[in-house]
Write a protein that holds these residues in place. Structure first.
Motif, PDB file in Angstrom:
ATOM      1  N   UNK A  51       0.783  -1.235   0.000  1.00  0.00           N
ATOM      2  CA  UNK A  51       0.000   0.000   0.000  1.00  0.00           C
ATOM      3  C   UNK A  51       0.816   1.287   0.000  1.00  0.00           C
ATOM      4  N   UNK A  52       2.092   1.210   0.294  1.00  0.00           N
ATOM      5  CA  UNK A  52       2.903   2.425   0.392  1.00  0.00           C
ATOM      6  C   UNK A  52       3.710   2.615  -0.896  1.00  0.00           C
ATOM      7  N   UNK A  53       3.314   3.569  -1.730  1.00  0.00           N
ATOM      8  CA  UNK A  53       4.037   3.764  -2.998  1.00  0.00           C
ATOM      9  C   UNK A  53       5.448   4.317  -2.820  1.00  0.00           C
ATOM     10  N   UNK A  54       5.767   4.805  -1.638  1.00  0.00           N
ATOM     11  CA  UNK A  54       7.088   5.374  -1.372  1.00  0.00           C
ATOM     12  C   UNK A  54       8.072   4.346  -0.802  1.00  0.00           C
ATOM     13  N   UNK A  55       7.563   3.157  -0.458  1.00  0.00           N
ATOM     14  CA  UNK A  55       8.365   2.152   0.244  1.00  0.00           C
ATOM     15  C   UNK A  55       9.192   1.297  -0.711  1.00  0.00           C
ATOM     16  N   UNK A  56      10.428   1.051  -0.293  1.00  0.00           N
ATOM     17  CA  UNK A  56      11.365   0.188  -1.018  1.00  0.00           C
ATOM     18  C   UNK A  56      12.020  -0.703   0.044  1.00  0.00           C
ATOM     19  N   UNK A  57      11.735  -2.005  -0.015  1.00  0.00           N
ATOM     20  CA  UNK A  57      12.264  -2.932   0.988  1.00  0.00           C
ATOM     21  C   UNK A  57      13.092  -4.020   0.316  1.00  0.00           C
ATOM     22  N   UNK A  58      14.171  -4.408   0.984  1.00  0.00           N
ATOM     23  CA  UNK A  58      15.103  -5.396   0.461  1.00  0.00           C
ATOM     24  C   UNK A  58      15.445  -6.402   1.547  1.00  0.00           C
ATOM     25  N   UNK A  59      15.780  -7.610   1.109  1.00  0.00           N
ATOM     26  CA  UNK A  59      16.293  -8.626   2.030  1.00  0.00           C
ATOM     27  C   UNK A  59      17.707  -8.969   1.598  1.00  0.00           C
ATOM     28  N   UNK A  60      18.480  -9.445   2.562  1.00  0.00           N
ATOM     29  CA  UNK A  60      19.810  -9.947   2.265  1.00  0.00           C
ATOM     30  C   UNK A  60      19.821 -11.428   2.625  1.00  0.00           C
ATOM     31  N   UNK A  61      20.227 -12.242   1.655  1.00  0.00           N
ATOM     32  CA  UNK A  61      20.329 -13.682   1.847  1.00  0.00           C
ATOM     33  C   UNK A  61      21.796 -14.063   1.988  1.00  0.00           C
ATOM     34  N   UNK A  62      22.042 -14.974   2.894  1.00  0.00           N
ATOM     35  CA  UNK A  62      23.375 -15.523   3.111  1.00  0.00           C
ATOM     36  C   UNK A  62      23.245 -17.034   2.964  1.00  0.00           C
ATOM     37  N   UNK A  63      23.863 -17.580   1.927  1.00  0.00           N
ATOM     38  CA  UNK A  63      23.739 -19.008   1.624  1.00  0.00           C
ATOM     39  C   UNK A  63      22.290 -19.458   1.527  1.00  0.00           C
ATOM     40  N   UNK A  64      21.456 -18.623   0.902  1.00  0.00           N
ATOM     41  CA  UNK A  64      20.068 -18.986   0.651  1.00  0.00           C
ATOM     42  C   UNK A  64      19.090 -18.688   1.766  1.00  0.00           C
ATOM     43  N   UNK A  65      19.563 -18.175   2.889  1.00  0.00           N
ATOM     44  CA  UNK A  65      18.685 -17.854   4.018  1.00  0.00           C
ATOM     45  C   UNK A  65      18.598 -16.351   4.213  1.00  0.00           C
ATOM     46  N   UNK A  66      17.393 -15.848   4.441  1.00  0.00           N
ATOM     47  CA  UNK A  66      17.222 -14.422   4.736  1.00  0.00           C
ATOM     48  C   UNK A  66      17.770 -14.162   6.133  1.00  0.00           C
ATOM     49  N   UNK A  67      18.790 -13.299   6.197  1.00  0.00           N
ATOM     50  CA  UNK A  67      19.434 -13.006   7.481  1.00  0.00           C
ATOM     51  C   UNK A  67      19.324 -11.525   7.842  1.00  0.00           C
TER      52      UNK A  67
END
Length: 150
Positions: free
Chosen positions: A41-57
């Motif tokens: 719902x938030x057009x201003x939002x930009x979210x990212x994940x970082x994966x380490x060996x295939x796991x979100x950490x």
């Protein structure tokens, strides 16, 4: 293992893993609903994940409004800290802001979080003010840090 690191946009299917990071990182955690709203719902939002060996950490969020950006949150699982993953993720966020035309980037950080403040200083952020009693869990002050990136 080859310690593969991937930073990518957060998807709705990542929310469960992000909640684990959130709960292990913050005394006052965001809810699943907040992340869902941010992503849908938030057009201003930009979210990212970082994966380490295939796991979100870890994950990070950024709001971009015109040429201003605000880091909403950034967190790495405690067991993965010290591997420069937060630094890689923050660098990615700054690059993302730059390619979206951002001129100024800011964030709030706990006055007691010296490790995070050192990281932000590496990227040129400087203290710009104090938000008194900003954190609701213990009324701790927040330091507002910012940088001109263009």
């Amino acid at each position: 293992m080859n310690n593969e690191i991937i930073i990518r946009k957060m998807a709705l299917t990542d929310i469960d893993a992000v909640m684990r990071v959130e709960k292990e990182s913050f005394s006052t955690a965001w809810t699943m609903e907040i992340f869902y709203q941010e992503l849908t719902e938030n057009p201003h939002a930009h979210y990212f994940v970082i994966e380490y060996n295939g796991n979100i950490v870890g994950y990070a969020g950024l709001w971009i409004v015109f040429d201003d950006a605000q880091i909403t949150n950034i967190a790495i699982l405690p067991s993965y800290r010290g591997k420069k993953l937060g630094e890689r993720l923050f660098q990615h966020m700054m690059h993302h802001a730059l390619i979206h035309g951002v001129c100024r980037l800011s964030l709030e950080v706990r006055q007691s979080n010296i490790v995070a403040q050192k990281l932000y200083r590496k990227f040129g952020l400087v203290p710009g003010g104090i938000r008194k009693h900003y954190y609701t869990d213990n009324q701790e002050d927040a330091i507002v840090m910012w940088v001109n990136i263009k």
